[in-house]
Write an enzyme that holds these catalytic residues in place. Structure first.
Site, PDB file in Angstrom:
ATOM      1  N   TYR A 515       0.843  -1.204   0.000  1.00  0.00           N
ATOM      2  CA  TYR A 515       0.000   0.000   0.000  1.00  0.00           C
ATOM      3  C   TYR A 515       0.874   1.249   0.000  1.00  0.00           C
ATOM      4  CZ  TYR A 515      -3.640   3.332   1.130  1.00  0.00           C
ATOM      5  OH  TYR A 515      -4.498   4.406   1.093  1.00  0.00           O
ATOM      6  N   SER A 595      -6.489   0.863  -4.547  1.00  0.00           N
ATOM      7  CA  SER A 595      -6.655   2.281  -4.297  1.00  0.00           C
ATOM      8  C   SER A 595      -5.301   2.979  -4.402  1.00  0.00           C
ATOM      9  CB  SER A 595      -7.317   2.480  -2.931  1.00  0.00           C
ATOM     10  OG  SER A 595      -7.953   3.710  -2.866  1.00  0.00           O
ATOM     11  N   ASP A 678     -18.039   3.484  -7.555  1.00  0.00           N
ATOM     12  CA  ASP A 678     -16.919   3.920  -6.720  1.00  0.00           C
ATOM     13  C   ASP A 678     -16.843   5.443  -6.763  1.00  0.00           C
ATOM     14  OD1 ASP A 678     -14.606   4.402  -5.356  1.00  0.00           O
ATOM     15  OD2 ASP A 678     -13.396   2.929  -6.424  1.00  0.00           O
ATOM     16  N   HIS A 713     -16.115   1.367  -3.654  1.00  0.00           N
ATOM     17  CA  HIS A 713     -14.682   1.258  -3.407  1.00  0.00           C
ATOM     18  C   HIS A 713     -14.322  -0.007  -2.637  1.00  0.00           C
ATOM     19  CE1 HIS A 713     -10.788   3.117  -3.711  1.00  0.00           C
ATOM     20  NE2 HIS A 713     -10.567   2.989  -2.411  1.00  0.00           N
TER      21      HIS A 713
END
Length: 744
Positions: A515, A595, A678, A713
């Protein structure tokens, strides 16, 4: 107050101490870590019935995507954006809708050829089929908690009138929509447990509708509040109503794309219409400020916390609720540091702050004092302090020690009162409570340990198992190792490596997840879907990249703004380390991120396409020159910078996935995933990126996209879609890492 947050759904999460009357959460604004989403077949069934299947090895024919000669000159550079029309909302644009249908058709035809698809789907369904419970919350004598019998698309909400009372179902979101895509989001009981206010999330959107139910009778009240987003629910102590945050209604047709500004705190009185709600706090001179509200345990104060972006730089205002002074009074001004409220006794408030402490410290303030005097309570340590909670007459303080949960107990004056002994190396979440009661609850999980609920007594520092799930596999069959490897600049990066104990020595198909952003710490967390990957002889690696929150502000700062390249270097170095150690080979290495992690995957594939066999970028931020023009994107300039500032533009342009695809270079197999609803990272990012991939000369491996319908999302996604999606993702990476998939 900002709640230290837990990741959603089915991805690793970190220890946090959740206060039950929460304000907004910073994770609501960020492009959050995420690993699960799946598209619906509704749009493509008719086409598929007329289409012959293709083999996994056959060349793919992608839909022809129209290009439009859009070129903008930014700081002297001509920037082409030929697929900008794909930013239009799929719900209102027939052209985009047709493109989605065509892309889903090609993707589905390909996925039907993968031999592991049905095997993974069947096994993941088995692994998901276990009873699970959320962390209970107490209100009056009642206890509220979420519950899932196993394969329910949405978890239900249950209540007990006392700790050992007979449980009864209060809310069942599975009855709210035929497709299971309407979820129960935030919820909060009134102080006495008489009422419960809750948020409805439809189709995965960040927008919420608030409703209220009478707990005793189960009767739904007429109250209905719309256009709520990024909000907590904070009840007045008398149960007459609650505080919440919302935006103005967006323009017709713009609900899923327009920027979110002018958030305002309101008070809603039970039994009245939304039009009668009272505006409590707003900053019209600062439309980019966001506000959340929390009521203290004793009901004397309303605490309003304001931020401007995703960084926890806060202003704090306090209002008396007992009638002595109803005007907001500034306690902390200037948006300089984080101030997370741990709890209060009378006018004495305890906060976790990074003021003069990059890894966090605990302080107290007398909010009724003539001057704001910050009194040190618990000093900064080498471990990162990530939250605190006042339970009974003690403070529970949460830490991260090398990305693993730790917790300690302190008296109100800061004297140590012992270590909270957690069951293993993993992640704890919960520890909510009140100053008048020493009872609390928390969950504990790790990579092979499903969330187990513990009842905790702060007075005696003891934990007892309250609920333990029964699993369809043996957790002891798996082992987790934490390693530290050197990044490009020599910085040591921690990484968890998970595998079956019986896995033979030598290289194996490996899934590397990352991430690296927004001060988010990725800690050990349970995932039924990942167990299915590990069972087949795969390895799972979780890299704790810079940009996250594992080691405080310095670690975050080292991976954001003009230091963002460090995140990509860290991830690339993780792959190189796994290959050098013999864990895997470049032909067996898959990467995944969602994301902000989708941005990570897109960027490193462009920079090192030779290093990876296959990539899964999910709901990614792929156009770094226009991300701040949609919905919550404006908040992310804290981590990314502002494309309207030349130095930031140059930096963003250098790694933007959409703008740096290297035609003429062999790329790994890529499966992009996103969803039509989203409104966190709008799907146009993934649409444009995929169109550019398919138009480039990148070699014979597939570059596909799967677009979910009636999903957002990630949060609120039905379990049946999660199962189907992940089965396809694992089958895809199994195909391109050489994994042989067999029934278990």
């Amino acid at each position: 107050m900002t709640t230290i947050w837990m990741l959603l759904p089915d991805s690793a999460h970190r220890l946090y101490l959740r206060r039950h009357q929460t304000s907004f959460r910073l994770r609501d604004y960020i492009p959050e870590p995420f690993s699960l989403h799946k598209f619906s077949l509704a749009l493509v069934v008719a086409v598929l019935t007329l289409s012959a299947p293709v083999s996994a090895e056959a060349p793919l024919t992608y839909p022809k995507t129209t290009t439009v000669p859009v070129v903008e000159t930014q700081f002297g550079e001509a920037v082409a954006d030929p697929y900008r029309w794909l930013e239009d909302d799929v719900r209102t644009s027939p052209k985009v809708r047709d493109w989605v249908t065509a892309e889903n058709t090609v993707t589905e035809r390909y996925l039907t050829t993968l031999p592991g698809r049905d095997i993974f789907a069947a096994r993941i369904k088995q692994l998901y089929d276990f009873e699970r419970m959320g962390v209970p919350r107490r209100a009056g004598s009642r206890y509220f908690y979420s519950h899932n019998s196993g394969l329910q698309n949405q978890s239900t909400l249950w209540v007990r009138d006392e700790i050992d009372g007979r449980p009864r179902q209060l809310l069942d979101p599975n009855s709210w929509a035929k497709d299971g895509a309407t979820a129960l989001a935030e919820w909060a009981p009134s102080e006495d447990g008489r009422y419960l206010a809750y948020a409805i999330q439809d189709g995965g959107t960040d927008w919420r509708t608030l409703r209220t139910v009478d707990v005793g009778s189960g009767a739904l009240l007429a109250d209905q509040i719309k256009w709520v987003k990024f909000s907590g629910i904070a009840w007045k102590p008398d149960g007459s109503g609650f505080f919440y945050s919302r935006f103005s209604a967006p323009k017709e047709g713009a609900a899923f794309q327009s920027l979110n500004t002018d958030q305002t705190v309101y008070f809603h009185r039970v039994g009245t219409a939304q039009d009668a709600d009272v505006r409590i706090y707003a900053t019209p001179d600062h439309p980019n400020y966001s506000h959340g509200a929390r009521v203290t345990d004793d009901g004397r104060y309303l605490v309003v916390t304001s931020t401007q972006g995703t960084d926890p730089r806060m202003e704090v205002h306090v209002m008396r609720l007992d009638g002595s002074d109803s005007k907001p009074r500034a306690l902390i001004s200037g948006l300089k540091n984080s101030w997370d409220l741990a709890g209060s006794v009378g006018s004495r408030f305890w906060f976790v702050t990074d003021t003069d402490a990059p890894k966090g410290r605990l302080v107290s303030i007398d909010v009724d004092g003539s001057k704001v005097r910050v009194e040190p309570i618990v000093a900064e340590t080498d471990d990162t302090m990530v939250g605190a909670s006042l339970v009974g007459q003690r403070l529970i303080v949460a830490y991260l020690g090398d990305a693993k949960s730790e917790a300690a107990l302190f008296e109100l004056d800061g004297r140590p009162a012992g270590v909270v002994r957690l069951p293993d190396i993993g992640t704890a979440a919960g520890f909510g409570g009140k100053s008048g009661n020493s009872e609390s609850f928390y969950s504990f999980s790790s990579f092979a340990i499903a969330p187990t609920i513990y009842r905790y007594d702060a007075a005696t520092n003891t934990s007892t198992v309250f609920f333990q799930p029964k699993l369809e596999f043996a957790p002891g069959d798996y082992t987790t190792e934490q390693v530290f490897y050197a990044s490009k600049d020599g910085t040591k990066i921690p990484m968890f490596v998970v595998r079956k104990r019986t896995l033979p020595a030598g290289p194996a198909p490996t899934l590397l997840y990352g991430y690296g952003g927004f001060n988010v710490a990725v800690t050990p967390g349970f995932s039924a879907t990942r167990i299915a990957w590990l069972e087949q002889g795969g390895v799972l690696a979780i890299a704790n990249l810079r940009g996250g929150g594992e080691y405080g502000n310095a670690w975050h700062d080292a991976g954001r703004l003009h230091q963002k390249q460090n995140v990509f270097d860290d991830f690339i170095a993780a792959g190189e380390y796994l290959i050098a150690q013999g864990t895997t080979t470049k032909d067996q290495l898959a990467i995944q991120g969602g994301s902000n992690g989708g941005l990570l995957v897109g960027a490193v594939v462009n920079q090192r396409p030779d290093l990876f066999a296959v990539a899964l970028p999910a709901v990614g931020v792929m156009d770094m020159l226009r991300f701040n023009r949609f919905t919550a994107g404006r908040y992310w300039t804290d981590d990314y910078g502002d494309p309207a500032v030349e130095a930031d533009f140059r930096n963003l342009r250098a790694y933007s996935p959409y703008h740096n695809i290297r035609s003429g270079t062999a790329y790994p197999a890529i499966l992009v995933t996103t969803a039509d609803t989203d409104d966190r990272v709008v799907p146009g990012h993934s649409f444009k990126y995929t169109a550019a991939l398919q138009a480039a000369d990148l070699g014979p491996k597939p570059r596909l996209i799967r677009i979910e319908t009636r999903a957002g999302h990630g949060s609120g996604k039905p379990i049946d879609k999660i199962i189907a999606e992940t089965a396809d993702e694992w089958a895809f990476i199994a195909e391109w890492t050489g994994m042989t998939v067999s029934p278990k």
